[in-house]
Design a protein around this motif. Structure first.
Motif, PDB file in Angstrom:
ATOM      1  N   GLY A 105       0.804  -1.204   0.023  1.00 17.91           N
ATOM      2  CA  GLY A 105       0.088  -0.179   0.118  1.00 17.91           C
ATOM      3  C   GLY A 105       0.885   1.262  -0.155  1.00 17.91           C
ATOM      4  N   ARG A 106       1.784   1.269   0.613  1.00 13.63           N
ATOM      5  CA  ARG A 106       2.801   2.362   0.796  1.00 13.63           C
ATOM      6  C   ARG A 106       3.423   2.672  -0.560  1.00 13.63           C
ATOM      7  N   PHE A 107       3.943   1.377  -1.257  1.00 16.59           N
ATOM      8  CA  PHE A 107       4.506   1.518  -2.504  1.00 16.59           C
ATOM      9  C   PHE A 107       3.507   2.109  -3.445  1.00 16.59           C
ATOM     10  N   LEU A 108       2.583   1.667  -3.574  1.00 16.38           N
ATOM     11  CA  LEU A 108       1.250   2.245  -4.545  1.00 16.38           C
ATOM     12  C   LEU A 108       1.038   3.776  -4.332  1.00 16.38           C
ATOM     13  N   GLY A 109       1.132   3.935  -3.156  1.00 18.55           N
ATOM     14  CA  GLY A 109       0.853   5.401  -2.575  1.00 18.55           C
ATOM     15  C   GLY A 109       1.747   6.436  -2.800  1.00 18.55           C
ATOM     16  N   GLU A 110       2.986   5.968  -3.028  1.00 20.76           N
ATOM     17  CA  GLU A 110       4.237   7.019  -3.407  1.00 20.76           C
ATOM     18  C   GLU A 110       3.835   7.867  -4.350  1.00 20.76           C
ATOM     19  N   SER A 117      -2.475   9.178 -11.201  1.00 19.65           N
ATOM     20  CA  SER A 117      -2.898   9.596  -9.763  1.00 19.65           C
ATOM     21  C   SER A 117      -3.901   8.649  -9.084  1.00 19.65           C
ATOM     22  N   ASP A 118      -4.394   7.601 -10.037  1.00 15.44           N
ATOM     23  CA  ASP A 118      -5.417   6.845  -9.284  1.00 15.44           C
ATOM     24  C   ASP A 118      -4.809   5.551  -8.760  1.00 15.44           C
ATOM     25  N   ALA A 122      -7.020   2.491  -7.323  1.00 16.16           N
ATOM     26  CA  ALA A 122      -7.496   1.437  -8.600  1.00 16.16           C
ATOM     27  C   ALA A 122      -6.834   0.306  -8.449  1.00 16.16           C
ATOM     28  N   ALA A 123      -5.680   0.087  -7.975  1.00 19.02           N
ATOM     29  CA  ALA A 123      -4.743  -1.284  -7.967  1.00 19.02           C
ATOM     30  C   ALA A 123      -5.571  -2.416  -6.933  1.00 19.02           C
ATOM     31  N   ALA A 124      -5.606  -3.461  -7.521  1.00 17.05           N
ATOM     32  CA  ALA A 124      -6.118  -4.604  -6.651  1.00 17.05           C
ATOM     33  C   ALA A 124      -5.176  -5.705  -6.462  1.00 17.05           C
ATOM     34  N   TYR A 268       8.295 -11.701   0.209  1.00 21.93           N
ATOM     35  CA  TYR A 268       6.919 -11.805  -0.121  1.00 21.93           C
ATOM     36  C   TYR A 268       6.986 -11.531  -1.640  1.00 21.93           C
ATOM     37  N   VAL A 269       6.526 -12.099  -2.678  1.00 20.84           N
ATOM     38  CA  VAL A 269       6.366 -11.949  -4.090  1.00 20.84           C
ATOM     39  C   VAL A 269       4.870 -11.350  -4.089  1.00 20.84           C
ATOM     40  N   LEU A 270       4.327 -10.233  -4.216  1.00 24.06           N
ATOM     41  CA  LEU A 270       3.152 -10.024  -4.475  1.00 24.06           C
ATOM     42  C   LEU A 270       2.770  -9.457  -5.971  1.00 24.06           C
ATOM     43  N   ALA A 271       1.774  -9.741  -6.475  1.00 26.20           N
ATOM     44  CA  ALA A 271       1.167  -9.421  -7.688  1.00 26.20           C
ATOM     45  C   ALA A 271      -0.235  -8.479  -7.549  1.00 26.20           C
ATOM     46  N   TYR A 272      -0.298  -7.356  -8.215  1.00 28.95           N
ATOM     47  CA  TYR A 272      -1.466  -6.488  -8.146  1.00 28.95           C
ATOM     48  C   TYR A 272      -1.801  -6.168  -9.774  1.00 28.95           C
TER      49      TYR A 272
END
Length: 323
Positions: A105-110, A117-118, A122-124, A268-272
């Motif tokens: 969440g912090r990575f996406l919010g940078e 901007s979204d 918008a990322a899931a 951890y390997v995450l995919a969004y």
């Protein structure tokens, strides 16, 4: 099975470890790997291998991993013909799955200019997979010969040649044995592990997977030599080459000793998913502040910047042509 020095190479006398098929120093073939004089039984294990990125993961009926944890491609089961390298030190997970999600969440919010901007909204999250990736930790002794140009003693010229030899040692250096993670990802992750926390058995999330070593220690000699050469060149540049400016630095390394330890390192390997496309992020298993990953570009902002640059160039052309 833990690696222990049991004998010496018949040609150069260098220490051999359990499971070595060749001497890591002179590459002489070892006819029969032994432990305390008893022949080792070759361990042939079933692993699941990704058909896209080539990563091999330990097969577990409980975990059930039909898709690759690194790239989500289909995996196939194969039986390894050669003895498998066994990790002897598993670093425990100290970051839990909730903290890994927060890190994403912090990575996406940078706030970065070229990101949409979204993105954060918008990322899931599509998947979150805890796993251990393999690495060699090595301690090496080496004789290093070097040549370089520097400004020391250059007199009327800008550069003067220099050369020399040094005996050097390297300790607790990690070299990746992962095929699922990129070299850049492994280097960034490796800087933040606490190697002293290693345990004999894996300790972490129940569904964590283990990526296997694909080659033996002697087979990894090329990667280890490359790491030693890079470290030697860096030390030469800052410690041994005289002068303030250096160019054309070359090193030649001859190993005199090599001891290794096989680590499994947590991540951890995450995919969004964002607007129909999937992106990967890796979160450190012991430091949630270390997050590496991909993010989409806002092409509207890219076009805006390119247009502004072209407009400025056009105005400059007009100014110079009219003057």
């Amino acid at each position: 099975m833990s690696a222990r020095v049991v004998t010496g190479c018949d040609r150069c006398g260098s220490a051999l470890e359990v499971g070595d098929l060749r001497c890591p120093i002179c590459a002489l073939s070892v006819a029969e790997p032994r432990e305390r004089g008893v022949l080792l039984e070759k361990v042939r294990a079933k692993v699941v291998r990704c058909v896209t990125c080539g990563a091999s993961l330990e097969y577990s009926a409980e975990v059930k991993a039909p898709r690759c944890a690194f790239c989500a491609s289909v995996m196939k089961v194969e039986t390894m013909a050669d003895p498998l390298e066994q990790a002897e030190s598993f670093l425990p997970f100290t970051v839990d799955e909730a903290a890994a999600r927060e890190a994403l969440g912090r990575f996406l919010g940078e706030k970065r200019f070229f990101r949409p901007s979204d993105l954060a909204a918008a990322a899931a999250l599509q998947s979150l997979r805890p796993m251990w990736w393999p690495a060699w930790g090595f301690t090496a002794g080496a004789r290093v010969s070097w040549t370089a140009d520097s400004d020391a003693g250059s007199r009327r010229s800008a550069w003067a040649p220099h050369s020399g030899q040094e005996t050097m040692s390297f300790e607790n250096i990690l070299v990746s044995a992962s095929r699922g993670l990129s070299e850049r990802e492994c280097e960034r992750l490796a800087e933040h592990y606490q190697l002293g926390t290693g345990e004999q058995a894996p300790r972490g999330p129940e569904d964590a997977q283990v990526e296997r070593f694909d080659v033996t220690r002697s087979g990894a000699r090329k990667q280890i030599m490359a790491a030693v050469e890079a470290l030697a060149a860096e030390e030469m540049k800052h410690e041994h080459v005289p002068g303030n400016r250096v160019r054309n630095l070359h090193v030649a390394v001859v190993l005199s000793s090599l001891e290794t330890k096989r680590y499994s390192l947590p991540a951890y390997v995450l995919a969004y998913q964002y607007r129909g496309k999937v992106y990967r992020v890796v979160v450190h298993g012991q430091d949630a502040g270390v997050v590496l990953g991909d993010a989409p570009l806002s092409w509207a902002k890219v076009v805006l910047v390119v247009g502004a640059v072209l407009l400025v160039l056009a105005l400059l052309v007009l100014v110079f042509t009219s003057s």
